[in-house]
Design an enzyme around this catalytic site. Structure first.
Site, PDB file in Angstrom:
ATOM      1  N   GLU A 184      10.077   1.150  10.723  1.00 12.79           N
ATOM      2  CA  GLU A 184      11.137   2.144  10.514  1.00 12.79           C
ATOM      3  C   GLU A 184      10.453   3.492  10.628  1.00 12.79           C
ATOM      4  O   GLU A 184       9.689   3.898   9.762  1.00 12.79           O
ATOM      5  CB  GLU A 184      11.797   1.932   9.148  1.00 12.79           C
ATOM      6  CG  GLU A 184      13.116   2.673   8.997  1.00 12.79           C
ATOM      7  CD  GLU A 184      12.930   4.080   8.459  1.00 12.79           C
ATOM      8  OE1 GLU A 184      12.966   5.030   9.292  1.00 12.79           O
ATOM      9  OE2 GLU A 184      12.742   4.243   7.253  1.00 12.79           O
TER      10      GLU A 184
ATOM     11  N   GLU B  71       9.852  15.879  15.707  1.00  9.78           N
ATOM     12  CA  GLU B  71      10.242  15.744  14.302  1.00  9.78           C
ATOM     13  C   GLU B  71       9.405  16.682  13.442  1.00  9.78           C
ATOM     14  O   GLU B  71       8.177  16.601  13.436  1.00  9.78           O
ATOM     15  CB  GLU B  71      10.061  14.303  13.831  1.00  9.78           C
ATOM     16  CG  GLU B  71      10.553  14.074  12.408  1.00  9.78           C
ATOM     17  CD  GLU B  71      10.417  12.634  11.966  1.00  9.78           C
ATOM     18  OE1 GLU B  71      11.309  12.164  11.244  1.00  9.78           O
ATOM     19  OE2 GLU B  71       9.431  11.978  12.346  1.00  9.78           O
TER      20      GLU B  71
ATOM     21  N   CYS C 189      13.667  10.750   7.081  1.00  8.34           N
ATOM     22  CA  CYS C 189      13.588  10.307   8.479  1.00  8.34           C
ATOM     23  C   CYS C 189      14.913  10.502   9.211  1.00  8.34           C
ATOM     24  O   CYS C 189      14.934  10.682  10.431  1.00  8.34           O
ATOM     25  CB  CYS C 189      13.149   8.848   8.545  1.00  8.34           C
ATOM     26  SG  CYS C 189      14.152   7.728   7.558  1.00  8.34           S
TER      27      CYS C 189
ATOM     28  N   LYS D 161       0.850  -1.191   0.000  1.00  9.49           N
ATOM     29  CA  LYS D 161       0.000   0.000   0.000  1.00  9.49           C
ATOM     30  C   LYS D 161       0.885   1.242   0.000  1.00  9.49           C
ATOM     31  O   LYS D 161       1.506   1.578   1.006  1.00  9.49           O
ATOM     32  CB  LYS D 161      -0.921   0.050   1.224  1.00  9.49           C
ATOM     33  CG  LYS D 161      -2.045   1.093   1.045  1.00  9.49           C
ATOM     34  CD  LYS D 161      -2.616   1.604   2.338  1.00  9.49           C
ATOM     35  CE  LYS D 161      -1.869   2.768   2.893  1.00  9.49           C
ATOM     36  NZ  LYS D 161      -1.935   4.009   2.059  1.00  9.49           N
TER      37      LYS D 161
END
Length: 505
Positions: free
Chosen positions: A278, A409, A312, A203
């Site tokens: 992750e 973040e 990331c 997906k």
């Protein structure tokens, strides 16, 4: 006028190949066929450089998830896939890599148009990285192995035991892909799963599905058996959630935010699925006083501004020793001001937009939060006048450890700069975060580097570089940056089950 302050150029027209692709009506790939969604709903696909809709994809329903998982289960248990020799799986994956290379220009353009990154960057990083990752993983299909060992089992007189282990594919894998590197992350998920003999339901992110759909066409062209790879487009909270909860899925592999990763991990416990995550990061860039500052400035700029900061492992926390702090911040700010913003298909563009209006608002909100908390905007800090989702490369100074811009973040082209005094202090500062994905250390002092690296709680530590990955190098995080590893030998622990066999002879 600085390049980043100039008006945003118009998005060039797509090539003939991409224009043809955009005129098609994308469908779902289930059981080797392109089919309509049972929901008959569509998800709009935007060009983030213009804010205009360029396509739409099916919004896969729970019924579509049932169909795709059933197709993947059928392909895993019956048909040609489980009977294939490892060398035959290797050949198929390699054939796919050749098709990616053959269609590289189209894939780079699609990635740019849908994600916002420059076509140039997609053509030198994303597409060749995808090709090479599949090639590396193709070789592993013939190298997954178990071991034999001498047993100390006490059995009946005269009976001995032959004992060994073997690795077997984990089964049907749901793979949920992020929007920052849509094509490359497909390879990071599909490559090892296919090499191990799993079947997949992929997906892509609802924002960036186009290259996954084109990859699905190449998978069929390469000759993969029906149902080995199924592709469902749709929203994470519906299609993704149905996949995670589905009892026919044996494993979930997810790359994305820590917030969503926690939701997935909880949902997967009901069926005790295998899970690899992750997740996010707040990576420190640590500059020691002896570092080559010319190298540092370019490296730190790449660490945070590469892919518009939507990485990331982005080097979003800059720690420079007090002796060099002012020079580093000045150099980084100058580098930020020189970056030319624009649409990804314009060859003059050096940084594209963020992926969506939602992401643009999120990043600008963090910058405003920093301002209100007392941070100094050294450069950037705003969006240029444009219908696209641009944010100027931003450097913040005078920050405190308790500020949101330091703690959370941001996932955009925003770096917070802080001073430090000594090695013991910087290790504590670098680790003062719930994340532990990556870090970089900049120094010519090998002894200092080797003393510092073991103190940093992160899955990857780069030295005098940042954001470089290799298919053979395990990638993943400590703490709330997730668990499990992508790439290298280590990734096959995520896609195989270890079976012990004990035979009385």
């Amino acid at each position: 006028m600085n390049a980043s302050l100039a008006s945003i150029a118009p998005q060039p027209e797509p090539s003939a190949a991409v224009a043809r692709f955009l005129k098609r009506t994308p469908k779902l790939l289930i059981g080797g066929e392109w089919v309509e969604s049972k929901s008959h709903k569509r998800v709009p696909v935007m060009d983030p450089a213009t804010g205009r809709e360029i396509s739409s994809v099916p919004d896969a329903s729970a019924a579509d998830v049932d169909r795709a998982v059933a197709a993947a289960r059928q392909a895993f248990e019956k048909g040609p896939w489980p009977e294939m020799l490892p060398a035959q799986r290797e050949a198929l994956i390699w054939k796919l890599s050749e098709l990616i290379e053959r269609n590289a220009d189209e894939l780079a353009e699609l990635e740019s148009l849908n994600n916002g990154k420059t076509k140039f960057m997609a053509s030198i990083v994303d597409v060749p990285g995808t090709r090479d990752y599949f090639r590396y993983m193709a070789g592993w299909a013939t190298k997954i192995e178990g071991s034999t060992f001498n047993s100390s089992i006490h059995g009946p007189p005269g009976v001995k035991f032959h004992t060994y282990t073997q690795r077997e594919p984990v089964g049907v894998v749901a793979q949920i892909i992020p929007w920052n590197f849509p094509l490359a992350m497909c390879s990071w998920k599909l490559g090892p799963a296919l090499a191990a003999g799993c079947t997949c339901v992929l997906k892509p992110a609802e924002q960036t599905p186009l290259t996954a759909i084109r990859l699905g066409e190449l998978i069929l062209e390469a000759g993969f058996p029906p149902g080995v790879v199924n592709i469902l487009t749709g929203y994470g909270e519906t299609t993704g959630a149905a996949l995670v909860a589905h009892p026919g899925v044996d494993k979930v592999a997810f790359t994305g935010s820590t917030e969503v990763g926690k939701i997935i991990n909880k949902a997967a416990t009901d069926t005790l699925k295998r899970v690899s995550l992750e997740l996010g990061g707040k990576s420190p860039v640590i500059v020691l006083p002896d570092a080559d500052l010319n190298m540092v400035v370019g490296g730190a700029a790449n660490a945070i501004f590469f892919n518009s900061g939507q990485v990331c492992t982005a080097g979003s926390r800059l720690f420079a020793h007090r002796k060099v702090f002012d020079q580093v911040v000045e150099g980084l700010s100058n580098a930020a001001q020189a970056i030319r913003l624009g649409p990804g298909l314009d060859p003059k563009t050096e940084m594209g937009p963020l992926v969506s209006k939602e992401q643009q608002d999120r990043v600008l909100g963090y910058i405003d939060s920093g301002r209100k908390d007392g941070a100094k905007v050294v450069t950037g800090g705003e969006a240029p006048a444009s219908a696209g989702y641009f944010v100027k490369p931003t450097v913040l100074a005078n920050v405190r450890p308790d500020m949101k811009v330091v703690r959370e973040e941001i996932f955009g082209p925003v770096v917070v700069a802080q001073r430090f005094e000594d090695l013991d202090e910087i290790a504590a500062l670098a680790n003062d975060t719930p994340y532990g994905l990556a870090a970089s250390v900049w120094s010519k002092d090998v002894s200092a580097v080797h003393r510092l690296v073991p103190k940093i709680r992160a899955g990857t530590v780069w030295v005098n570089c940042h954001n470089f990955v290799d298919p053979a190098m395990p990638f993943g995080g400590f703490k709330q940056s997730g668990f499990g590893r992508e790439a290298g030998r280590a990734v096959f622990e995520q896609y195989t089950e270890l079976k012990s066999v004990c035979i009385a002879i």
